[in-house]
Design an enzyme around this catalytic site. Structure first.
Site, mmCIF file in Angstrom:
data_model
loop_
_atom_site.group_PDB
_atom_site.id
_atom_site.type_symbol
_atom_site.label_atom_id
_atom_site.label_comp_id
_atom_site.label_asym_id
_atom_site.label_seq_id
_atom_site.Cartn_x
_atom_site.Cartn_y
_atom_site.Cartn_z
ATOM 1 C CE LYS A 21 7.516 18.629 -5.365
ATOM 2 N NZ LYS A 21 8.707 18.119 -5.179
ATOM 3 C CG ASP A 316 5.655 12.394 -4.767
ATOM 4 O OD1 ASP A 316 5.949 11.735 -3.962
ATOM 5 O OD2 ASP A 316 5.094 12.682 -6.126
#
Ligand code: S3P
Length: 429
Positions: A21, A316
């Site tokens: 991403k 994350d």
């Protein structure tokens, strides 16, 4: 939308992850500024990266998509056009922050907004240094919150030490520094992910790292590139790695995953906990290291202490590391992670409260979590709070709980991983 998750015994097979991403956002943004057409292979096609692409379309960038590759017709550093409407970053902090940096250098007016969650995330961390560079930016709550309105200019070079561990802030300033006529210097004391530095260098910018913390970039006169190949996302792989480690049986191979050292904290931590993870076939795609991962289940994990130094390398992955810790012997302590409070949800709160519904023993700390491993989890009805990583971490926990669980708001996974549940189902039994 809700999904039901049943307990599993085995994770087995071979798979690939959607494109990284962070690298996908950067590929779209910086290809748009090149002098030519850039072919992007393996681009993440998910809600967050679509937001970046849509904003760039509003700025006059054209894309061609043949289902396998996305072609970006670069407009050059000075070719973007004033959009006729407000730019919407959706749920994506990377879109909002990197785009704002880029817009700070454009000679026209723009407004950037986002969804409810993004509109309460902190922005002063970028608006302050961008104002110091000469951009006119204003936003709600004394420039802390979106919507931000931006009137860009030719900027002054930046000389800035990051006060928070944030690759988005660093990258926002580097995007602005492309328009600064001079040499910019950024000190990153936390060694946050360095995809922007690697990509700008690949596209021909004169950008160097001096020592471990000091980034120096001379504003380029042009950027050029032909092909950008994007590795699989290690942050998406994290859910599969943890599932394969926790499964009593099976072996999982994940091909073509990005193994940039600024992102591989998850592998290091799980290995110290006792997981069997191998990295094979190491190679490189446009300055980014890539490898295949081989993960075996059936081992025993032990608790670990994770401190501030490690946090940027796995920020994350903390929701799913918390899940792994629940199945480890002893206590796991995560400290120095207060940034989790300003992610897509307040992840310290949402991760602990949702996993507690399954019977997990987790204590919330101001800057982290204390997790007691070894208690059995019981299937429960949980909520994603609209947070993609929470949806997928809860699903991972549910696979090793007793009885069925229901995850409400499961569609949040689409922000970074469309077809997550189908992919997991295909490997689990
Ligand atoms: C990202 C940086 C990190 C990370 C986010 C993606 C990036 O955010 O949590 O998911 O692509 O630069 P921060 O910069 O806020 O730490």
């Amino acid at each position: 939308m809700e999904v039901k998750i049943k307990p599993v015994e085995k994770i087995e097979g071979q798979t690939r992850m959607p494109g990284d991403k962070s690298i996908s956002h950067r590929a779209l943004l910086f290809s748009s500024l090149t002098e030519n057409t850039v072919e992007i292979e393996g681009l993440l096609q998910a809600e967050d990266t679509l937001a970046t692409r849509n904003c760039l379309s509003e700025l006059g960038v054209e894309f061609e998509d043949n289902g396998v590759k996305v072609m970006v017709k670069g407009k050059g550093l000075r070719g973007l056009e004033e959009p006729g409407n407000i730019l919407d970053a959706g749920n994506s902090g990377t879109t909002a922050r990197l785009l704002t940096g880029l817009l700070a250098g454009q000679p026209f007016y723009t407004t950037v907004t986002g969804d409810h969650s993004l509109r309460i995330r902190p922005m002063k961390r970028i608006t302050e240094p961008l104002q110091q560079m000469g951009a006119l930016i204003s936003g709600r709550r004394d420039n802390e919150h979106l919507p931000l309105s931006i009137r860009g200019y030719d900027l002054l070079p930046v000389n800035y030490a990051l006060p928070v561990a944030s690759a988005q802030v660093k990258s926002s300033l580097l995007a602005a520094a492309l328009y600064s006529h001079g040499v910019s210097e950024i000190i990153d004391p936390y060694n946050t992910r360095d995809h922007t530095e690697r990509m700008l260098s690949y596209l021909g910018a004169d950008i160097k790292k001096m020592g471990r913390h000091h980034i120096i970039m001379k504003s380029p006169s042009r950027l050029e590139g032909e092909i950008i190949r994007i590795p699989g996302d290690i942050s998406s792989a994290a859910f599969f790695i943890v599932a394969a480690v926790l499964a009593p049986r099976g072996e999982l191979q994940i091909e073509g995953v990005g193994i940039n050292p600024s992102r591989t904290g998850i592998i290091d931590v799980l290995r110290v906990m006792g997981a069997d993870i191998q990295v094979i076939n190491e190679r490189e795609y446009n300055n980014e290291p890539v490898g295949d991962l081989l993960v075996r289940g059936g081992g025993n994990l032990k608790g670990i202490e994770i401190g501030s130094e490690m946090i940027p390398r796995l920020i994350d992955e903390i929701p799913v590391i918390t899940v792994a810790a629940l199945f480890a012997e002893g206590e796991t302590v995560i400290k120095g992670a207060s940034e989790l409070r300003v992610k897509e949800s307040d992840r310290i709160q949402t991760v602990s409260r949702e996993l507690q519904k399954m019977g997990a023993s987790i204590q919330e700390m101001p800057d982290g979590l204390v997790i007691r491993g070894g208690d059995k989890l019981n299937g429960a009805r949980c909520s994603s709070h609209g947070d993609h990583r929470l949806a997928m971490a809860l699903a991972t926990a549910a696979m090793f709980a007793e009885n069925e669980s229901v995850i409400n708001g499961s569609e949040a996974a689409d922000n970074s991983f469309p077809h997550f549940f189908e992919t997991m189902n295909g490997l689990a039994s």
